[in-house]
Design a protein around this motif. Structure first.
Motif, PDB file in Angstrom:
ATOM      1  N   PRO A   1      -3.889   3.152  -4.812  1.00 50.07           N
ATOM      2  CA  PRO A   1      -4.108   1.728  -5.081  1.00 50.07           C
ATOM      3  C   PRO A   1      -3.125   1.235  -6.133  1.00 50.07           C
ATOM      4  O   PRO A   1      -2.674   2.000  -6.988  1.00 50.07           O
ATOM      5  N   ASP A   2      -2.785  -0.034  -6.078  1.00 48.84           N
ATOM      6  CA  ASP A   2      -1.858  -0.561  -7.081  1.00 48.84           C
ATOM      7  C   ASP A   2      -2.598  -0.745  -8.416  1.00 48.84           C
ATOM      8  O   ASP A   2      -3.819  -0.557  -8.480  1.00 48.84           O
TER       9      ASP A   2
ATOM     10  N   ASN B   1     -14.443 -10.426   6.414  1.00 50.24           N
ATOM     11  CA  ASN B   1     -14.408 -11.193   5.165  1.00 50.24           C
ATOM     12  C   ASN B   1     -15.678 -12.001   4.943  1.00 50.24           C
ATOM     13  O   ASN B   1     -16.104 -12.177   3.793  1.00 50.24           O
TER      14      ASN B   1
ATOM     15  N   THR C   1      -5.645  -3.171  -5.647  1.00 47.24           N
ATOM     16  CA  THR C   1      -5.446  -3.485  -4.228  1.00 47.24           C
ATOM     17  C   THR C   1      -5.235  -2.168  -3.482  1.00 47.24           C
ATOM     18  O   THR C   1      -4.439  -1.333  -3.892  1.00 47.24           O
TER      19      THR C   1
ATOM     20  N   THR D   1      -5.417  -4.321   4.111  1.00 48.05           N
ATOM     21  CA  THR D   1      -5.193  -4.420   2.671  1.00 48.05           C
ATOM     22  C   THR D   1      -6.423  -5.071   2.055  1.00 48.05           C
ATOM     23  O   THR D   1      -6.744  -6.219   2.360  1.00 48.05           O
ATOM     24  N   HIS D   2      -7.114  -4.298   1.216  1.00 42.61           N
ATOM     25  CA  HIS D   2      -8.361  -4.770   0.613  1.00 42.61           C
ATOM     26  C   HIS D   2      -8.102  -5.177  -0.833  1.00 42.61           C
ATOM     27  O   HIS D   2      -7.560  -4.406  -1.614  1.00 42.61           O
ATOM     28  N   TYR D   3      -8.509  -6.392  -1.159  1.00 37.66           N
ATOM     29  CA  TYR D   3      -8.315  -6.964  -2.491  1.00 37.66           C
ATOM     30  C   TYR D   3      -9.656  -7.109  -3.212  1.00 37.66           C
ATOM     31  O   TYR D   3     -10.648  -7.490  -2.595  1.00 37.66           O
ATOM     32  N   CYS D   4      -9.647  -6.842  -4.498  1.00 39.68           N
ATOM     33  CA  CYS D   4     -10.774  -7.140  -5.405  1.00 39.68           C
ATOM     34  C   CYS D   4     -12.068  -6.399  -5.093  1.00 39.68           C
ATOM     35  O   CYS D   4     -13.155  -6.921  -5.365  1.00 39.68           O
TER      36      CYS D   4
ATOM     37  N   THR E   1      -7.037  -8.288   4.403  1.00 42.30           N
ATOM     38  CA  THR E   1      -6.114  -8.836   5.394  1.00 42.30           C
ATOM     39  C   THR E   1      -5.778  -7.703   6.351  1.00 42.30           C
ATOM     40  O   THR E   1      -5.641  -6.547   5.934  1.00 42.30           O
TER      41      THR E   1
ATOM     42  N   GLY F   1     -14.755  -8.695  -2.520  1.00 41.64           N
ATOM     43  CA  GLY F   1     -13.357  -9.028  -2.280  1.00 41.64           C
ATOM     44  C   GLY F   1     -13.114  -9.460  -0.854  1.00 41.64           C
ATOM     45  O   GLY F   1     -13.984 -10.019  -0.202  1.00 41.64           O
ATOM     46  N   TRP F   2     -11.889  -9.162  -0.357  1.00 41.27           N
ATOM     47  CA  TRP F   2     -11.520  -9.553   1.002  1.00 41.27           C
ATOM     48  C   TRP F   2     -10.445  -8.613   1.522  1.00 41.27           C
ATOM     49  O   TRP F   2      -9.845  -7.858   0.776  1.00 41.27           O
TER      50      TRP F   2
END
Length: 110
Positions: free
Chosen positions: A98-99, A28, A103, A51-54, A40, A37-38
């Motif tokens: 991806p959603d 991160n 995400t 799980t990769h966001y943004c 978790t 993004g970031w």
């Protein structure tokens, strides 16, 4: 895209991590410097879930191309795991699309 991700990971080697939390923090910190993004990272019985966001993939390639462009992050995460000593039998895969907001969930395991 996976090969492009591998090249990115080779150019941005992570420091050694003593725990999943340390690994997540190191990743991160890097993503923050390039505004990507970031992530978790959670442990499951037989794999790690990343799980990769943004990630800017949706903005760069459009929502209709997110399925294949997400291969970039597959390549990044798999090479980083190899650099940290992971067994070659373990791979990063994308078990689901991806959603709607972009995400992306990856699975690192057999």
């Amino acid at each position: 895209m996976r090969r492009a991700g591998e090249r990115f990971a080779a150019a941005h080697v992570l420091p050694q991590a003593a725990s999943i939390e340390d690994l997540q923090a190191a990743i991160n910190q890097l993503w923050q410097t390039v505004d990507w993004g970031w992530v978790t990272i959670t442990e499951a019985d037989d794999h790690l879930a990343l799980t990769h966001y943004c990630a800017p993939l949706r903005a760069a390639f459009g929502p209709e191309h997110l399925a294949w462009s997400a291969g970039f992050l597959e390549g990044v995460y798999e090479l980083w795991m190899r650099q940290l000593g992971a067994d070659r039998q373990l791979h990063v895969t994308q078990p689901q699309a991806p959603d709607p907001v972009g995400t992306i969930v990856y699975r690192f395991g057999r």
